[in-house]
Scaffold this motif. Structure first.
Motif, PDB file in Angstrom:
ATOM      1  N   MET A   1       0.921  -1.218   0.113  1.00 51.33           N
ATOM      2  CA  MET A   1       0.047   0.013  -0.096  1.00 51.33           C
ATOM      3  C   MET A   1       0.990   1.119   0.036  1.00 51.33           C
ATOM      4  O   MET A   1       1.983   1.118   0.700  1.00 51.33           O
ATOM      5  N   ILE A   2       0.613   2.274  -0.788  1.00 49.26           N
ATOM      6  CA  ILE A   2       1.234   3.535  -1.000  1.00 49.26           C
ATOM      7  C   ILE A   2       0.240   4.832  -0.612  1.00 49.26           C
ATOM      8  O   ILE A   2      -0.848   4.746  -1.033  1.00 49.26           O
ATOM      9  N   ILE A   3       0.519   5.530   0.260  1.00 50.79           N
ATOM     10  CA  ILE A   3       0.038   6.877   0.460  1.00 50.79           C
ATOM     11  C   ILE A   3       0.697   8.033  -0.245  1.00 50.79           C
ATOM     12  O   ILE A   3       1.865   8.286   0.038  1.00 50.79           O
ATOM     13  N   LYS A   4       0.057   8.651  -0.994  1.00 47.90           N
ATOM     14  CA  LYS A   4       0.795   9.815  -1.905  1.00 47.90           C
ATOM     15  C   LYS A   4       1.198  10.922  -0.775  1.00 47.90           C
ATOM     16  O   LYS A   4       0.858  11.166   0.234  1.00 47.90           O
ATOM     17  N   GLY A   5       2.577  11.181  -1.171  1.00 47.93           N
ATOM     18  CA  GLY A   5       3.103  12.282  -0.459  1.00 47.93           C
ATOM     19  C   GLY A   5       3.898  11.883   0.779  1.00 47.93           C
ATOM     20  O   GLY A   5       4.483  12.414   1.330  1.00 47.93           O
ATOM     21  N   PHE A   6       3.874  10.316   1.237  1.00 48.00           N
ATOM     22  CA  PHE A   6       4.758   9.914   2.165  1.00 48.00           C
ATOM     23  C   PHE A   6       5.790   9.012   1.550  1.00 48.00           C
ATOM     24  O   PHE A   6       5.374   8.218   0.672  1.00 48.00           O
ATOM     25  N   SER A   7       6.885   8.952   2.203  1.00 48.76           N
ATOM     26  CA  SER A   7       7.957   8.072   1.908  1.00 48.76           C
ATOM     27  C   SER A   7       8.775   7.540   3.156  1.00 48.76           C
ATOM     28  O   SER A   7       8.773   8.365   4.118  1.00 48.76           O
ATOM     29  N   PHE A   8       9.614   6.561   2.935  1.00 47.60           N
ATOM     30  CA  PHE A   8      10.102   5.853   3.995  1.00 47.60           C
ATOM     31  C   PHE A   8      11.439   5.301   3.794  1.00 47.60           C
ATOM     32  O   PHE A   8      11.618   4.802   2.393  1.00 47.60           O
ATOM     33  N   ALA A   9      12.311   5.225   4.613  1.00 48.30           N
ATOM     34  CA  ALA A   9      13.510   4.199   4.426  1.00 48.30           C
ATOM     35  C   ALA A   9      14.141   4.024   5.823  1.00 48.30           C
ATOM     36  O   ALA A   9      13.823   4.342   6.749  1.00 48.30           O
ATOM     37  N   ALA A  10      15.071   2.892   5.598  1.00 51.46           N
ATOM     38  CA  ALA A  10      15.681   2.343   6.843  1.00 51.46           C
ATOM     39  C   ALA A  10      17.179   1.975   6.331  1.00 51.46           C
ATOM     40  O   ALA A  10      17.362   1.362   5.149  1.00 51.46           O
ATOM     41  N   VAL A  11      18.157   1.844   6.988  1.00 54.37           N
ATOM     42  CA  VAL A  11      19.439   1.475   6.827  1.00 54.37           C
ATOM     43  C   VAL A  11      19.839   0.734   8.216  1.00 54.37           C
ATOM     44  O   VAL A  11      19.488   1.013   9.038  1.00 54.37           O
ATOM     45  N   ALA A  12      20.919  -0.205   7.992  1.00 58.51           N
ATOM     46  CA  ALA A  12      21.475  -0.660   9.004  1.00 58.51           C
ATOM     47  C   ALA A  12      22.811   0.003   9.326  1.00 58.51           C
ATOM     48  O   ALA A  12      23.731   0.115   8.633  1.00 58.51           O
ATOM     49  N   ALA A  13      22.732   1.098  10.246  1.00 57.19           N
ATOM     50  CA  ALA A  13      23.680   2.073  10.489  1.00 57.19           C
ATOM     51  C   ALA A  13      24.690   1.570  11.720  1.00 57.19           C
ATOM     52  O   ALA A  13      25.671   2.187  11.859  1.00 57.19           O
ATOM     53  N   GLY A  14      24.443   0.327  12.251  1.00 55.73           N
ATOM     54  CA  GLY A  14      25.440   0.000  13.269  1.00 55.73           C
ATOM     55  C   GLY A  14      25.371   0.409  14.489  1.00 55.73           C
ATOM     56  O   GLY A  14      26.308   0.732  15.101  1.00 55.73           O
ATOM     57  N   ILE A  15      24.274   1.015  15.010  1.00 56.84           N
ATOM     58  CA  ILE A  15      24.144   1.989  16.310  1.00 56.84           C
ATOM     59  C   ILE A  15      24.562   0.893  17.417  1.00 56.84           C
ATOM     60  O   ILE A  15      25.290   1.457  18.267  1.00 56.84           O
ATOM     61  N   LYS A  16      24.047  -0.088  17.288  1.00 53.45           N
ATOM     62  CA  LYS A  16      24.454  -1.158  18.331  1.00 53.45           C
ATOM     63  C   LYS A  16      25.156  -2.676  17.838  1.00 53.45           C
ATOM     64  O   LYS A  16      26.013  -3.032  18.378  1.00 53.45           O
ATOM     65  N   TYR A  17      24.404  -3.018  16.782  1.00 55.41           N
ATOM     66  CA  TYR A  17      24.690  -4.325  16.187  1.00 55.41           C
ATOM     67  C   TYR A  17      25.122  -4.175  14.678  1.00 55.41           C
ATOM     68  O   TYR A  17      24.261  -3.273  14.015  1.00 55.41           O
ATOM     69  N   PRO A  18      26.028  -4.815  14.047  1.00 52.94           N
ATOM     70  CA  PRO A  18      26.193  -4.464  12.567  1.00 52.94           C
ATOM     71  C   PRO A  18      25.161  -5.364  11.836  1.00 52.94           C
ATOM     72  O   PRO A  18      24.628  -6.417  12.290  1.00 52.94           O
ATOM     73  N   ASP A  19      24.931  -4.914  10.574  1.00 46.65           N
ATOM     74  CA  ASP A  19      24.143  -5.756   9.701  1.00 46.65           C
ATOM     75  C   ASP A  19      22.683  -5.803  10.273  1.00 46.65           C
ATOM     76  O   ASP A  19      22.113  -6.968   9.805  1.00 46.65           O
ATOM     77  N   ARG A  20      22.274  -4.826  10.644  1.00 43.84           N
ATOM     78  CA  ARG A  20      20.837  -5.065  11.334  1.00 43.84           C
ATOM     79  C   ARG A  20      20.246  -3.596  11.159  1.00 43.84           C
ATOM     80  O   ARG A  20      20.606  -2.586  11.399  1.00 43.84           O
ATOM     81  N   LEU A  21      18.850  -3.539  10.399  1.00 41.85           N
ATOM     82  CA  LEU A  21      18.364  -2.321  10.105  1.00 41.85           C
ATOM     83  C   LEU A  21      17.859  -1.503  11.619  1.00 41.85           C
ATOM     84  O   LEU A  21      17.292  -2.369  12.547  1.00 41.85           O
ATOM     85  N   ASP A  22      18.492  -0.513  11.701  1.00 43.33           N
ATOM     86  CA  ASP A  22      18.190   0.154  13.221  1.00 43.33           C
ATOM     87  C   ASP A  22      18.081   1.783  12.872  1.00 43.33           C
ATOM     88  O   ASP A  22      18.051   2.215  14.092  1.00 43.33           O
ATOM     89  N   LEU A  23      18.032   2.119  11.685  1.00 45.98           N
ATOM     90  CA  LEU A  23      17.801   3.588  11.679  1.00 45.98           C
ATOM     91  C   LEU A  23      16.479   3.791  10.453  1.00 45.98           C
ATOM     92  O   LEU A  23      16.806   3.500   9.482  1.00 45.98           O
ATOM     93  N   GLY A  24      15.321   4.351  10.800  1.00 43.62           N
ATOM     94  CA  GLY A  24      14.261   4.622  10.088  1.00 43.62           C
ATOM     95  C   GLY A  24      14.058   6.271   9.981  1.00 43.62           C
ATOM     96  O   GLY A  24      14.257   6.787  10.819  1.00 43.62           O
ATOM     97  N   LEU A  25      13.207   6.349   8.688  1.00 42.91           N
ATOM     98  CA  LEU A  25      12.845   7.626   8.446  1.00 42.91           C
ATOM     99  C   LEU A  25      11.453   7.663   7.833  1.00 42.91           C
ATOM    100  O   LEU A  25      11.078   6.854   6.787  1.00 42.91           O
ATOM    101  N   ILE A  26      10.662   8.468   8.428  1.00 45.43           N
ATOM    102  CA  ILE A  26       9.314   8.608   7.872  1.00 45.43           C
ATOM    103  C   ILE A  26       9.326  10.241   7.112  1.00 45.43           C
ATOM    104  O   ILE A  26       9.439  10.909   8.088  1.00 45.43           O
ATOM    105  N   PHE A  27       8.848  10.375   6.124  1.00 41.95           N
ATOM    106  CA  PHE A  27       8.854  11.829   5.608  1.00 41.95           C
ATOM    107  C   PHE A  27       7.700  12.082   4.654  1.00 41.95           C
ATOM    108  O   PHE A  27       7.243  11.492   3.970  1.00 41.95           O
ATOM    109  N   SER A  28       7.112  13.323   4.888  1.00 43.56           N
ATOM    110  CA  SER A  28       6.093  13.939   4.367  1.00 43.56           C
ATOM    111  C   SER A  28       6.656  14.832   3.310  1.00 43.56           C
ATOM    112  O   SER A  28       7.297  15.804   3.612  1.00 43.56           O
ATOM    113  N   ASP A  29       6.268  15.002   2.040  1.00 41.66           N
ATOM    114  CA  ASP A  29       6.706  15.685   1.113  1.00 41.66           C
ATOM    115  C   ASP A  29       6.234  17.336   1.643  1.00 41.66           C
ATOM    116  O   ASP A  29       7.024  18.257   1.331  1.00 41.66           O
ATOM    117  N   GLU A  30       5.175  17.218   2.155  1.00 43.92           N
ATOM    118  CA  GLU A  30       4.760  18.670   2.486  1.00 43.92           C
ATOM    119  C   GLU A  30       4.371  18.581   4.163  1.00 43.92           C
ATOM    120  O   GLU A  30       4.049  17.436   4.692  1.00 43.92           O
TER     121      GLU A  30
END
Length: 394
Positions: A1-30
């Motif tokens: 499902m997609i909602i217009k104007g919202f986008s999302f992302a996640a990366v494995a930043a190594g905040i505590k453990y390696p190779d594990r998604l641990d940093l996420g972002l929710i973004f609204s264009d407006e």
């Protein structure tokens, strides 16, 4: 499902453990109308304090969330680190710093791994995508065993409105406000006062009705972002069918997420509803249901599939609610095993024990003293709960 104007992302930043998604972002264009509910504990994490202040404006454009570190009880350094992560993200997104909300979960007392943030915010922004919602739901997990998401579409004011919700939480769950973290995005066009009212009402009937272990987190929050791209007529009056529909859908989403949290409670094998009826008033019913739901002896009996109703009525007795024990009925599912305060015998208890083998069931307590009735949702206590929390920091 997609909602217009919202986008999302996640990366494995190594905040505590390696190779594990641990940093996420929710973004609204407006900028999106945004409401939040936060932990009621006196000990609040840096991101909670920042968000409570920033949400006075009722709008936001981004939510930066990390697992692996709660950034709670970290003093001035922790506050400065949180502010810096928001400032760096705002620069990458090209938005105002106060339009960034922050959220963290993990171990209390540890400082943020700032090199991990500094080196991964640009890749995080570059990874933004309309279909990255599930990745963020995984990035916020700690002791969770599964991501928790809900997707809905509903006709409101002649337009189809979309809702996407995620939550994380498995232990330290009796928030009296929210769960550890929950985020809902919608394309509804709704004013701040109506959104805030719907959120508070929905939380009261969902996250405020669950308990895993009776503990409250320093980082609990629920955020709802509404960007208005559905172009429905403005929901700016609570006395309208559009508001009622919106409120009902939001409450259903929050309750779905709350029950997913209980079902995934640390080491849990069962999801149980404690329903107390026949109380003098609803408040009394809630207090008693919560006392039973939090009883370690009751919860371990559920795990052991032992129909030990004595533990239940004992917990009722210490709840502070006055009742007549000689008129209490207790049932597991459709099996009544206590009538007017007296057990109905071993054969009935054996039938009740069969109910305890199910993954989901309801314990019904009838006080026969009024019309008050409330439910609390809980889980059993297993050996694994102790193991998980004995070495959580390792």
């Amino acid at each position: 499902m997609i909602i217009k104007g919202f986008s999302f992302a996640a990366v494995a930043a190594g905040i505590k453990y390696p190779d594990r998604l641990d940093l996420g972002l929710i973004f609204s264009d407006e900028p999106a109308v945004t409401a939040g509910v936060f932990t009621t504990t006196q000990v609040k994490a840096a991101p909670v304090l920042i968000d409570m202040e920033r949400l006075r404006q009722g709008r936001s454009q981004a939510v930066l969330v990390n697992s692996g570190c709660a950034n709670a009880c970290t003093g001035r350094e922790g506050m400065n680190n949180a502010l810096e992560t928001g400032r760096l993200l705002a620069e990458q997104l090209g938005i105002e710093q106060d339009m960034v909300l922050l959220s963290s979960t993990g171990v209390i007392g540890a400082q943020l791994n700032m090199p991990a943030f500094r080196s991964n915010l640009k890749p995080l922004v570059e990874a933004l995508s309309p279909d990255g919602f599930e990745a963020v739901a995984r990035a916020i997990m700690t002791t969770d065993t599964v991501p928790k998401t809900v997707f809905r579409r509903e006709m409101i004011g002649g337009r189809e409105v979309g809702f996407m919700g995620m939550a994380k939480g498995s232990g330290m769950i009796m928030p009296n406000m929210a769960t550890m973290l929950a985020f809902v995005v919608t394309d509804a066009r709704i004013s701040y006062s109506e959104l805030s009212r719907a959120l508070k009402s929905g939380v009261q009937e969902s996250f405020n009705r669950i308990t895993v272990d009776g503990d409250t987190s320093t980082n609990d929050m629920v955020l709802v972002l509404a960007n208005g791209t559905a172009d429905n007529d403005w929901i700016d009056d609570t006395a309208t069918p559009a508001y009622e529909t919106f409120q009902n859908v939001l409450e259903e989403i929050l309750k779905d997420l709350a029950l997913q949290v209980v079902q995934d409670g640390e080491g849990a094998t069962k999801c149980i509803t404690i329903r107390v009826c026949g109380a003098k008033e609803n408040g009394h019913a809630e207090i008693m249901a919560r006392t039973v739901a939090n009883s370690n002896l009751v919860k371990t009996a559920f795990f052991g599939e032992d129909a030990n109703w004595g533990r239940i009525i004992a917990a009722m007795g210490r709840s502070g609610v006055r009742f007549n024990q000689d008129q209490v009925d207790i049932a597991f599912g459709d099996v009544v095993l206590v009538r007017n305060g007296l057990g109905l015998g071993p054969e009935v208890e054996a039938e009740a024990a069969k109910i305890l083998r199910e993954k989901r069931f309801t314990v019904c307590i009838d006080l026969k003293d009024g019309n008050g009735c409330e439910e609390i949702h809980t889980c059993d206590f297993s050996i694994d709960y102790v193991k998980i929390n004995a070495d959580y920091r390792s």
